[in-house]
Design an enzyme around this catalytic site. Structure first.
Site, short mmCIF file in Angstrom:
data_model
loop_
_atom_site.label_atom_id
_atom_site.label_comp_id
_atom_site.label_asym_id
_atom_site.label_seq_id
_atom_site.Cartn_x
_atom_site.Cartn_y
_atom_site.Cartn_z
N GLY A 370 1.10 -0.91 -0.43
CA GLY A 370 0.26 0.20 -0.33
C GLY A 370 0.72 1.10 -0.10
O GLY A 370 2.43 1.04 0.34
N GLY A 374 0.64 4.49 4.99
CA GLY A 374 -0.84 3.99 5.02
C GLY A 374 -0.81 2.85 7.17
O GLY A 374 -1.86 2.92 7.01
N GLY A 375 0.25 2.84 7.43
CA GLY A 375 0.26 2.42 8.83
C GLY A 375 1.18 0.81 8.50
O GLY A 375 0.97 0.06 9.80
N LYS A 376 1.24 0.79 7.52
CA LYS A 376 2.50 -1.06 7.58
C LYS A 376 3.21 -1.35 8.75
O LYS A 376 3.30 -1.62 9.39
CB LYS A 376 2.69 -0.46 6.17
N THR A 377 3.94 -0.27 8.93
CA THR A 377 5.05 -0.26 9.57
C THR A 377 4.27 -0.51 11.03
O THR A 377 4.70 -0.77 12.10
CB THR A 377 6.36 0.56 9.38
N GLU A 500 10.55 -5.19 4.58
CA GLU A 500 10.97 -4.30 3.03
C GLU A 500 12.59 -4.38 3.41
O GLU A 500 13.30 -3.13 2.65
CB GLU A 500 10.76 -2.92 2.73
#
Length: 598
Positions: A370, A374-377, A500
């Site tokens: 995304g 967006g809030g992934k980490t 990542e």
């Protein structure tokens, strides 16, 4: 906080370090002995002056005088050493307590407090406390004893002249109290600015390559110079207060000395006092003057120590993580990890994670993609329990993960980030970092081989004992990643988080790291944050997160059909991959032409 409360906080902090009562008693006893011995000298001088003649000075008197001076010097030296030892012991225990506390504070604490500021608490503030005990407590203890003892003797010698002496006390207090308050305020500001300046230095020096690559030396110099100027101004204020305290005390004492000499001379002339008595009185006055000056210095340093104590106590009072409370998580095994209506935000702003639900199937790969921000980490941080959700829950086998102890939960997790952080030390120490058991050379080489790190490690002259430098600066990005993968393999995690892990690598390094990651992911529940399509195309499920919400889920093929933004993401990645391959082909062709030309 009121001054008296601050002083109580300081003494409570010292008391909590449990300094040796025997050493304190010994140091104070020696100080008392040293001071009492010093109080004998003026009386000896009085008798000597009143009955002075060459025949009256015998060998025994000279020996006794020398013995008195030697005894005073010896007891003073021992007392000073013992107090220095107490001070060093106190600050060592205080630093140990702070260091232990820092290691169990949550990640959120370090989000709010710069590294340099925290280091300043450990070094500068504790150093202020040590200086007070080691360098100034001796003068305070002996000064009090000397003043009290001298006043008692002076009252017995001549109470009228002693009352003149005591008249200076209100005068001294009238400027010592407000100056002390001013010093406390200045000291707090100085310590805060010192901590901020240390933070600036730490940030710049740790990223010196970025500074030089960006040509930002002038900008960083200006930022640092601002801190230097602020410290300079605080230093001037501190020096100004100190400059007022010393001369004020000296002026008061000198005026007293002139009055005492004048008034005493009149009394000697009238026969109310002997010449020896006046000499003794003046000597006792000196034994009051010097300690009063020492007391002024002590109270100045005390104000600094009180300011330092407030900052230290802020750290010691901070809420800490509890690693051991909760149930023991034996294994994740075949249990699914689920999130239900998960919500989290940093502070009072709009939540970064807004009511998301998902399931991580055991032994499967889940990719999270995304747009940035967006809030992934943040999702990873919640899985690792760096933060607690403000709404909803994460469960394993139906049980909230918060029901398990942090130690047992985190021991099941392996984490490989975009730039695998390394600690200063050897490759061996970094691969085994966090592993409490003994690791054999065979096991070390096995995980290094699985991470495709064994070949480059063995090419180093010192092999696994090669120093990697600060933050692993002596290794390439691909080498650091493979060390990070080997470290994760050594932990043998059941839940694997990859943030990542190949995004910053070139294609050649990425290919090797991807193979190593394949070995690491085998049979493990894996969550992958990825920007590259090659990382997620084979995932068992993909979660597409936008603005803290999951807007799409499914396999790569399903999302290509159903999710427009994911399709755009995939097409963009394919174009990038084609461009990268074309560049590599061009580079290879140019290299071949160059070889033919030679």
């Amino acid at each position: 906080m009121k001054a008296s409360g601050s002083w109580r906080a300081f003494f409570a902090l010292i008391r909590d370090t449990r300094p040796s009562k025997l050493l304190i008693a010994s140091a104070l006893s020696l100080s008392i002995v040293s001071t009492i011995v010093g109080l004998i000298v003026p009386m000896f001088t009085k008798n000597l002056v009143d009955g002075f003649s060459l025949t009256s000075i015998g060998t025994m008197q000279v020996v006794m005088l020398v013995a008195v001076f030697l005894a005073q010097a010896l007891t003073s030296a021992l007392s000073t050493y013992l107090l220095a030892r107490i001070g060093q012991g106190v600050v060592a225990k205080l630093r140990d307590r702070l260091w232990r506390k820092l290691l169990i504070l949550p990640v959120s604490y370090f989000d709010r407090h710069p590294t340099g500021e925290t280091v300043s608490r450990m070094t500068n503030d504790t150093g202020v406390v040590k200086g007070l005990i080691s360098e100034h407590l001796t003068g305070f203890a002996t000064g009090i004893i000397s003043i009290i003892g001298s006043l008692i003797i002076l009252l017995s010698m001549d109470w009228k002249m002693t009352l003149i002496l005591l008249a200076a006390v209100p005068l001294l207090l009238s400027f010592m109290v407000p100056l002390g308050r001013k010093m406390h305020k200045v000291s707090k500001g100085l310590q805060d600015e010192t901590a901020h300046f240390a933070g600036v230095l730490s940030g710049v020096l740790s990223e010196m390559r970025l500074v030089k690559a960006s040509g930002s030396e002038s900008r960083e110099y200006e930022e640092g110079f601002k801190g230097i100027r602020k410290l300079f101004r605080f230093g001037l204020q501190e020096g100004g207060v100190s400059a007022l305290i010393g001369p004020a005390v000296s002026f008061t004492m000198m005026m007293l000395l002139i009055i005492i000499i004048g008034y005493g001379g009149v009394r000697v002339t009238s026969g109310e006092m002997t010449a020896g008595g006046l000499v003794a009185f003046i000597l006792y006055l000196f034994q009051i003057m010097f300690p009063v000056s020492q007391l002024g210095t002590f109270f100045t340093q005390m104000q600094k120590a009180v300011g330092a104590t407030e900052r230290i106590n802020e750290t010691l009072r901070a809420e800490e993580e509890d690693f051991n409370s909760g149930k023991e998580l034996a294994r994740i095994g075949e249990q699914a990890i689920t999130a239900e209506n998960l919500v989290y935000g940093y502070g009072e702003d709009e939540p970064v994670i807004q009511g998301i639900d998902f399931t991580l199937p055991p032994g499967k790969v889940t990719a999270v993609v995304g747009p940035s921000g967006g809030g992934k980490t943040t999702l990873f941080s919640l899985l690792e329990r760096y933060y607690s959700p403000s709404g909803g829950s994460i469960r394993i086998g139906g049980e909230p993960i918060g029901a398990y102890s942090l130690k047992s939960w985190r021991s099941r997790i392996g984490y490989v980030s975009q730039e695998s952080p390394l600690m200063a030390g050897t490759i061996r120490e970094n691969i085994t970092y966090g592993v409490e058991r003994e690791v054999s050379d065979e096991e070390l080489k096995r995980v290094a081989a699985m991470a495709y790190a064994d070949r480059f490690i063995e090419e180093f002259p010192h092999g696994y004992d090669t120093e990697v430098g600060e933050r692993g600066i002596k290794l390439s990005g691909g080498q650091r990643q493979r060390i990070g993968i080997a470290r994760a393999l050594m932990r043998d995690p059941e839940l694997l988080l990859l943030d990542e892990a190949t995004s910053s690598l070139d294609s050649k390094s990425e290919a090797v790291v991807q193979e190593a990651l394949g070995n690491l992911m085998a049979g493990r529940t894996t969550v992958v944050i990825a920007h590259r399509l090659s990382t997620v195309v084979d995932a068992d499920q993909i979660l597409f997160i936008e603005k803290g919400r999951i807007t799409g889920r499914g396999t790569h093929a399903e999302l290509l059909r159903s999710h427009a933004l994911y399709r755009e993401f995939a097409e963009h990645q394919l174009k990038q991959a084609a461009g990268r391959d074309e560049n590599e082909d061009m580079g290879g062709q140019e290299g071949q032409e160059g070889q033919e030309g030679r």
